[in-house]
Motif scaffolding. Structure first.
Motif, PDB file in Angstrom:
ATOM      1  N   ASP A 189      45.187  46.745  34.934  1.00  0.00           N
ATOM      2  CA  ASP A 189      43.943  47.332  35.463  1.00  0.00           C
ATOM      3  C   ASP A 189      43.543  48.574  34.665  1.00  0.00           C
ATOM      4  N   ALA A 190      44.530  49.313  34.166  1.00  0.00           N
ATOM      5  CA  ALA A 190      44.237  50.529  33.400  1.00  0.00           C
ATOM      6  C   ALA A 190      43.785  50.210  31.982  1.00  0.00           C
ATOM      7  N   GLY A 191      43.847  48.928  31.599  1.00  0.00           N
ATOM      8  CA  GLY A 191      43.299  48.555  30.298  1.00  0.00           C
ATOM      9  C   GLY A 191      44.299  48.089  29.267  1.00  0.00           C
ATOM     10  N   ALA A 192      45.565  47.929  29.647  1.00  0.00           N
ATOM     11  CA  ALA A 192      46.577  47.500  28.671  1.00  0.00           C
ATOM     12  C   ALA A 192      46.256  46.107  28.140  1.00  0.00           C
ATOM     13  N   GLY A 193      46.518  45.902  26.844  1.00  0.00           N
ATOM     14  CA  GLY A 193      46.256  44.611  26.211  1.00  0.00           C
ATOM     15  C   GLY A 193      47.479  43.710  26.211  1.00  0.00           C
ATOM     16  N   PHE A 194      48.659  44.319  26.280  1.00  0.00           N
ATOM     17  CA  PHE A 194      49.904  43.549  26.431  1.00  0.00           C
ATOM     18  C   PHE A 194      50.935  44.457  27.068  1.00  0.00           C
ATOM     19  N   LEU A 195      51.993  43.831  27.579  1.00  0.00           N
ATOM     20  CA  LEU A 195      53.031  44.581  28.296  1.00  0.00           C
ATOM     21  C   LEU A 195      54.355  44.487  27.556  1.00  0.00           C
ATOM     22  N   VAL A 196      55.098  45.592  27.555  1.00  0.00           N
ATOM     23  CA  VAL A 196      56.509  45.563  27.152  1.00  0.00           C
ATOM     24  C   VAL A 196      57.290  46.340  28.208  1.00  0.00           C
ATOM     25  N   MET A 197      58.558  46.022  28.351  1.00  0.00           N
ATOM     26  CA  MET A 197      59.384  46.647  29.379  1.00  0.00           C
ATOM     27  C   MET A 197      60.742  46.964  28.746  1.00  0.00           C
ATOM     28  N   PRO A 198      60.978  48.250  28.415  1.00  0.00           N
ATOM     29  CA  PRO A 198      62.223  48.574  27.717  1.00  0.00           C
ATOM     30  C   PRO A 198      63.417  48.628  28.668  1.00  0.00           C
ATOM     31  N   CYS A 199      63.652  47.529  29.383  1.00  0.00           N
ATOM     32  CA  CYS A 199      64.823  47.384  30.244  1.00  0.00           C
ATOM     33  C   CYS A 199      65.198  45.911  30.197  1.00  0.00           C
ATOM     34  N   ASN A 200      66.353  45.617  29.630  1.00  0.00           N
ATOM     35  CA  ASN A 200      66.774  44.222  29.487  1.00  0.00           C
ATOM     36  C   ASN A 200      67.012  43.562  30.840  1.00  0.00           C
ATOM     37  N   THR A 201      67.770  44.269  31.705  1.00  0.00           N
ATOM     38  CA  THR A 201      68.157  43.671  32.992  1.00  0.00           C
ATOM     39  C   THR A 201      66.933  43.266  33.797  1.00  0.00           C
ATOM     40  N   ALA A 202      65.875  44.103  33.745  1.00  0.00           N
ATOM     41  CA  ALA A 202      64.666  43.820  34.525  1.00  0.00           C
ATOM     42  C   ALA A 202      63.970  42.546  34.057  1.00  0.00           C
ATOM     43  N   HIS A 203      64.335  42.048  32.862  1.00  0.00           N
ATOM     44  CA  HIS A 203      63.732  40.795  32.398  1.00  0.00           C
ATOM     45  C   HIS A 203      64.210  39.586  33.192  1.00  0.00           C
ATOM     46  N   ALA A 204      65.190  39.777  34.045  1.00  0.00           N
ATOM     47  CA  ALA A 204      65.523  38.700  34.991  1.00  0.00           C
ATOM     48  C   ALA A 204      64.332  38.414  35.903  1.00  0.00           C
ATOM     49  N   PHE A 205      63.411  39.393  36.003  1.00  0.00           N
ATOM     50  CA  PHE A 205      62.229  39.253  36.856  1.00  0.00           C
ATOM     51  C   PHE A 205      60.972  38.980  36.023  1.00  0.00           C
ATOM     52  N   ALA A 206      61.148  38.593  34.763  1.00  0.00           N
ATOM     53  CA  ALA A 206      60.016  38.433  33.842  1.00  0.00           C
ATOM     54  C   ALA A 206      58.993  37.410  34.349  1.00  0.00           C
ATOM     55  N   ASP A 207      59.462  36.304  34.925  1.00  0.00           N
ATOM     56  CA  ASP A 207      58.513  35.268  35.377  1.00  0.00           C
ATOM     57  C   ASP A 207      57.616  35.814  36.486  1.00  0.00           C
ATOM     58  N   ALA A 229      52.001  37.796  37.663  1.00  0.00           N
ATOM     59  CA  ALA A 229      51.124  38.760  38.342  1.00  0.00           C
ATOM     60  C   ALA A 229      49.966  39.222  37.466  1.00  0.00           C
ATOM     61  N   VAL A 230      50.004  38.914  36.166  1.00  0.00           N
ATOM     62  CA  VAL A 230      48.991  39.440  35.239  1.00  0.00           C
ATOM     63  C   VAL A 230      48.490  38.350  34.301  1.00  0.00           C
ATOM     64  N   SER A 231      47.364  38.622  33.655  1.00  0.00           N
ATOM     65  CA  SER A 231      46.831  37.654  32.687  1.00  0.00           C
ATOM     66  C   SER A 231      47.127  38.082  31.250  1.00  0.00           C
ATOM     67  N   ILE A 232      47.618  39.310  31.044  1.00  0.00           N
ATOM     68  CA  ILE A 232      47.994  39.762  29.695  1.00  0.00           C
ATOM     69  C   ILE A 232      49.462  39.383  29.451  1.00  0.00           C
ATOM     70  N   PRO A 233      49.859  39.212  28.170  1.00  0.00           N
ATOM     71  CA  PRO A 233      51.230  38.763  27.921  1.00  0.00           C
ATOM     72  C   PRO A 233      52.273  39.878  28.068  1.00  0.00           C
ATOM     73  N   LEU A 234      53.433  39.504  28.588  1.00  0.00           N
ATOM     74  CA  LEU A 234      54.624  40.362  28.569  1.00  0.00           C
ATOM     75  C   LEU A 234      55.434  39.938  27.351  1.00  0.00           C
ATOM     76  N   VAL A 235      55.572  40.837  26.375  1.00  0.00           N
ATOM     77  CA  VAL A 235      56.380  40.524  25.189  1.00  0.00           C
ATOM     78  C   VAL A 235      57.840  40.767  25.572  1.00  0.00           C
ATOM     79  N   SER A 236      58.631  39.699  25.590  1.00  0.00           N
ATOM     80  CA  SER A 236      59.993  39.774  26.143  1.00  0.00           C
ATOM     81  C   SER A 236      60.971  40.459  25.199  1.00  0.00           C
ATOM     82  N   ILE A 237      61.662  41.476  25.697  1.00  0.00           N
ATOM     83  CA  ILE A 237      62.686  42.158  24.896  1.00  0.00           C
ATOM     84  C   ILE A 237      63.826  41.193  24.565  1.00  0.00           C
ATOM     85  N   ILE A 238      64.073  40.236  25.446  1.00  0.00           N
ATOM     86  CA  ILE A 238      65.155  39.269  25.219  1.00  0.00           C
ATOM     87  C   ILE A 238      64.788  38.370  24.032  1.00  0.00           C
ATOM     88  N   ASP A 239      63.555  37.833  24.070  1.00  0.00           N
ATOM     89  CA  ASP A 239      63.135  36.900  23.018  1.00  0.00           C
ATOM     90  C   ASP A 239      63.085  37.573  21.646  1.00  0.00           C
TER      91      ASP A 239
END
Lengths: 221, 221
Positions: free
Chosen positions: A63-81, A86-96
């Motif tokens: 909503d604030a205008g981000a074009g893509f998401l990253v999350m610098p926490c590996n463990t939290a990627h268990a919740f990536a799906d 929840a969003v239409s922009i891509p989450l670039v996976s730290i795992i991948d």
């Protein structure tokens, strides 16, 4: 999620950006939210589900205008799906991106939290990329968790770095030819010069790709 | 605004927080936006007005749920009224908290950007607090601007730190009994141990108050 890991990640994105002045740097909308329920506890069946909080943060950044998401926490990627749904922009996976950086190195040892290893997100992604992996045993995982807690509490001593190196070297002794720092606290103490094999820091790999996507030099996967 | 200054500020808020685990840390919604038009150029009459961009960022953070605003850039506080007018949550002024931290020290020397000094935001706030101030002369301001540009470009050498110290000491020679680091790039190289008088770092003062407000230990002014 770990407060210093977020700042470390941002500093690495800035360092990975070619810039002559302020305006050349990437804009980063950051939800630095250490109040997300403990991922590790939830994955081990002993805590509040962080999924809804993570999904809400993702929506807020979109909503604030981000074009893509990253999350610098590996463990939290268990919740990536759940986040991606929840969003239409891509989450670039730290795992991948970290697994991608491990190609042609031989078997890799994975240092990550207990919860992260139990969900097998690294093991699955490595298997899909046809990369063998070496995992810490129960005692080594317990030692990793003690060290990660100490780092989150601000500890950066050589003693902690050397104990982290010992856990890494235990994987090398079992056949690992490279080590994944698969928790963003780990590179705060463990550096490649402490090891005899390459260190693939999930923080560094994600920061480099983030800077490259933001500058238009790399497509979003 | 300066990319490293934002990260330095966040690290100092984290360090100023008493926390036993991740969840004790403050949530920070951050719009790390180095693309804001150059404040310095605009204030010297030679560039796009950054006011609308800053006001839009403030509104975005308010919409995302922020309870108060801080902006770790002294020069941009020349646009504080326009920012405050755009939101209903308070902007805690880096100028006001830094001047507050200077009471009972005697005359203070102000190291800041050319644009910041020309708007007299520090001079006015110090006068209102009945604190005498000592200002760099034209040659010293030119040297400051060269050093700030070098720091923004990633320079952190001892040579730059010592040249910054020389500018500070020139103010001490003119009667300053403390030095305000009134630009958030300055504390990236200048530390109190380099000086014979107290250094009041605007970044550190704002970080401490931010952590205290976020934890409920300090009221919003």
């Amino acid at each position: 999620m770990g407060p210093d890991a977020t700042v470390d990640f941002m500093a690495k994105v800035i360092a990975a950006t070619s810039a002559e002045n302020d305006q050349d740097h990437a804009r980063m909308l950051v939800d630095h939210n250490p109040k997300v329920p403990n991922r590790q506890a939830a994955l081990l069946g002993d805590g509040e589900d962080p999924g809804p909080a993570l999904a809400a943060m993702a929506r807020g950044l979109q909503d604030a205008g981000a074009g893509f998401l990253v999350m610098p926490c590996n463990t939290a990627h268990a919740f990536a799906d759940e986040i991606q749904a929840a969003v239409s922009i891509p989450l670039v996976s730290i795992i991948d991106v970290t697994v991608d950086a491990c190609r042609d190195k031989g078997a890799v040892g994975v240092l990550a939290t207990d919860g992260c290893l139990q969900t097998a997100i690294y093991q699955d992604a490595l298997a899909q990329a046809d990369i063998d992996c070496v995992l810490p045993n129960t005692g080594e995982i317990q030692e990793l968790m003690r060290l990660i807690s100490a780092i989150k509490a601000g500890e950066r001593s050589e003693a902690v770095a050397l104990r982290m190196r010992d856990v890494a070297n235990a994987q090398v002794a079992k056949g690992a030819r490279a080590i994944i720092a698969g928790c963003t606290e780990i590179p705060l103490v463990l550096t490649e010069d402490l090891l005899d094999v390459p260190l693939v820091s999930s923080t560094d790999v994600l920061a480099e790709i983030t800077a490259a996507i933001a500058s238009g030099a790399h497509p979003i996967q």
